[in-house]
Design a protein around this motif. Sequence first.
Motif, short mmCIF file in Angstrom:
data_model
loop_
_atom_site.label_atom_id
_atom_site.label_comp_id
_atom_site.label_asym_id
_atom_site.label_seq_id
_atom_site.Cartn_x
_atom_site.Cartn_y
_atom_site.Cartn_z
N GLU A 31 59.56 6.75 -43.90
CA GLU A 31 58.68 7.64 -43.14
C GLU A 31 58.01 6.86 -42.01
O GLU A 31 57.94 7.34 -40.87
CB GLU A 31 57.63 8.27 -44.05
N ARG A 32 57.55 5.68 -42.33
CA ARG A 32 56.91 4.86 -41.30
C ARG A 32 57.89 4.56 -40.17
O ARG A 32 57.55 4.64 -38.97
CB ARG A 32 56.38 3.57 -41.93
N ASP A 33 59.12 4.20 -40.51
CA ASP A 33 60.10 3.83 -39.50
C ASP A 33 60.44 5.00 -38.58
O ASP A 33 60.57 4.83 -37.36
CB ASP A 33 61.37 3.31 -40.17
N LEU A 34 60.58 6.20 -39.15
CA LEU A 34 60.91 7.37 -38.33
C LEU A 34 59.77 7.70 -37.37
O LEU A 34 60.01 7.99 -36.19
CB LEU A 34 61.21 8.56 -39.24
N VAL A 35 58.54 7.66 -37.87
CA VAL A 35 57.40 7.98 -37.01
C VAL A 35 57.23 6.90 -35.94
O VAL A 35 56.98 7.21 -34.76
CB VAL A 35 56.12 8.12 -37.85
N PHE A 36 57.39 5.63 -36.31
CA PHE A 36 57.24 4.56 -35.33
C PHE A 36 58.30 4.67 -34.24
O PHE A 36 58.03 4.45 -33.05
CB PHE A 36 57.33 3.19 -36.01
N GLU A 37 59.51 5.05 -34.63
CA GLU A 37 60.58 5.23 -33.64
C GLU A 37 60.20 6.31 -32.63
O GLU A 37 60.43 6.14 -31.42
CB GLU A 37 61.88 5.61 -34.35
N GLU A 38 59.61 7.40 -33.10
CA GLU A 38 59.21 8.47 -32.19
C GLU A 38 58.04 8.03 -31.31
O GLU A 38 57.97 8.36 -30.11
CB GLU A 38 58.83 9.72 -32.98
N ILE A 39 57.11 7.27 -31.88
CA ILE A 39 55.98 6.77 -31.09
C ILE A 39 56.48 5.85 -29.97
O ILE A 39 56.04 5.93 -28.82
CB ILE A 39 54.97 6.04 -32.00
N VAL A 40 57.43 4.98 -30.30
CA VAL A 40 57.97 4.07 -29.29
C VAL A 40 58.71 4.84 -28.21
O VAL A 40 58.67 4.46 -27.02
CB VAL A 40 58.89 3.03 -29.97
N ARG A 51 57.87 7.65 -27.06
CA ARG A 51 56.85 8.21 -26.18
C ARG A 51 56.03 7.13 -25.48
O ARG A 51 55.58 7.32 -24.35
CB ARG A 51 55.92 9.12 -26.98
N HIS A 52 55.81 6.02 -26.18
CA HIS A 52 54.97 4.94 -25.66
C HIS A 52 55.72 3.62 -25.89
O HIS A 52 55.48 2.92 -26.88
CB HIS A 52 53.61 4.89 -26.37
N PRO A 53 56.62 3.25 -24.99
CA PRO A 53 57.47 2.08 -25.20
C PRO A 53 56.72 0.77 -25.41
O PRO A 53 57.26 -0.17 -26.00
CB PRO A 53 58.31 2.03 -23.91
N GLY A 54 55.48 0.71 -24.97
CA GLY A 54 54.73 -0.54 -25.12
C GLY A 54 54.60 -0.99 -26.56
O GLY A 54 54.54 -2.20 -26.84
N TYR A 55 54.55 -0.04 -27.50
CA TYR A 55 54.45 -0.43 -28.91
C TYR A 55 55.70 -1.16 -29.37
O TYR A 55 55.64 -2.04 -30.23
CB TYR A 55 54.22 0.81 -29.78
N GLY A 56 56.87 -0.78 -28.81
CA GLY A 56 58.09 -1.50 -29.13
C GLY A 56 58.03 -2.94 -28.64
O GLY A 56 58.50 -3.86 -29.31
N ASP A 57 57.43 -3.13 -27.46
CA ASP A 57 57.28 -4.48 -26.94
C ASP A 57 56.37 -5.31 -27.85
O ASP A 57 56.66 -6.49 -28.12
CB ASP A 57 56.69 -4.44 -25.53
N TYR A 58 55.29 -4.71 -28.33
CA TYR A 58 54.39 -5.43 -29.24
C TYR A 58 55.12 -5.80 -30.53
O TYR A 58 54.95 -6.90 -31.06
CB TYR A 58 53.17 -4.57 -29.57
N GLN A 59 55.93 -4.88 -31.05
CA GLN A 59 56.64 -5.17 -32.29
C GLN A 59 57.61 -6.34 -32.10
O GLN A 59 57.79 -7.18 -32.99
CB GLN A 59 57.40 -3.93 -32.76
N ASP A 60 58.22 -6.42 -30.92
CA ASP A 60 59.15 -7.51 -30.65
C ASP A 60 58.45 -8.86 -30.57
O ASP A 60 59.08 -9.91 -30.77
CB ASP A 60 59.89 -7.25 -29.33
N GLN A 61 57.15 -8.86 -30.31
CA GLN A 61 56.42 -10.12 -30.14
C GLN A 61 55.98 -10.72 -31.46
O GLN A 61 55.62 -11.90 -31.50
CB GLN A 61 55.17 -9.88 -29.28
N VAL A 62 55.96 -9.95 -32.54
CA VAL A 62 55.35 -10.42 -33.79
C VAL A 62 56.33 -10.28 -34.95
O VAL A 62 57.27 -9.48 -34.91
CB VAL A 62 54.06 -9.65 -34.11
#
Length: 322
Positions: A131-140, A142-153
Motif C-alpha cells: 500500500e505504501r509503495d503504490l501511494v508513494f508511486e502516485e505521489i512521485v 504528481r510531485h517528482p521531487g519526492y522521488g529525488d529525495y528517495q534516491d538520495q537516502v
Amino acid sequence: MTQNDNQQTTEDHTEAGQPPVGPHERPEPGVSPWNAPVVAEFRANGGHVSGPFAGGDLLLLTTTGARSGREHTNPLGFARIDDRVYVVGSAGGSPKDPDWYRNLLSRPMVTVELPGEDSRECVAVPLAGGERDLVFEEIVRRHPGYGDYQDQVERRLPVVELQPSPGFGSGEVRNLADKLFQIHAWLRGQLANVRGDAERYLAERDAATTAPPVGLNLQIRQHCLAFCESLHFHHTSEDAMFPRLAEGFPHLREPVERLVEEHRVVDRVRGELEGLLADVRTADPVRFMAELDRLTEELEAHLDFEEKALIPTLSAIPFPPE
C-alpha cells in the motif's frame, strides 16, 4: 511541493531535559524561526503563501513531542489522492526521519490545517508494504521531487495518511451532562473502531493461504494509541476537575473518590495495552485482543457508573459552566 519538509522543528528531543507540560497548560504550539513566517502567512491568507512555496499544496501539521508533551507545528507538502490526505517524511533528503514523524509514532493524534478548511483532529497512520509503495508511486508522479529525495537516502521515506478523527458529534450541548455523554459516546466509538480493525486483521490472517504475518499492522497500532491517548487525557482532565466538583456537591465525594481510583485501574490496563504495541512486528494478536477485551470491560463499567453517579447533578450545570 517538497522543499518545506527539510527544516526540523524545535522538537521533542531538544527539550527532553525540561519538565513536561501538563494537560491543562496548552501554550501555543512551537514553530521554528525558519517556519514561522510561512505558518503566519498560511493562516492569514487561507492557506496561500508566497515565495518559494507559492502555488504548492501546503498544510500545517501539529504534532506532540513524544517526551516533552509540547506541541509543534510544521508546514508540509501534501498530496490528496481519492479524497485522502498524505504527507511524506522526506526531511529534504536527510538520512534521518523528520522529528514530526517520530513524534506521531508515539502520539498519533495530530491537528491538520488545510487550505480553506477548518483545522481538524486526525489520526496519523503510516502506510506499510505494498500500500505504501503504490501511494508513494502516485505521489512521485504528481510531485517528482519526492522521488529525488528517495534516491538520495537509504531509508524508505515514510508515507503517512492523515485520517480525520470522528468528532464529538453535532448534538446540542446544554449542560455538563450532555458534554459528558458526548465524550463517552466518542470514547466508546473509538474503542469499537479499534476492535473492528483488529477483528478484520485477525480474520484476514486466519484466511491466509500462506504463512500468516507476524504481529499487528500499523493501522491497528496508531488507532489504538490514539484512543489510549484520548482516554488518558480525558481521565487526567477529570482528575483535576473532580475535587472541585466534590467541594461544590458534597454528596458526590464518595462517588468521585471511587471514580478516581478506577481511573488508576483503567490507566494500568491502558498502559499494558500500549506495551503490547511497542513493536507491532512482534506483537501477539491473540494477547492483544485479550487485553482489548479487558480494557473494554473495565472502561464500560467505569463509564456506566460515572454516568449513573454524576448525570443527575451535571444536568443542572450549564455548559460552558458560568
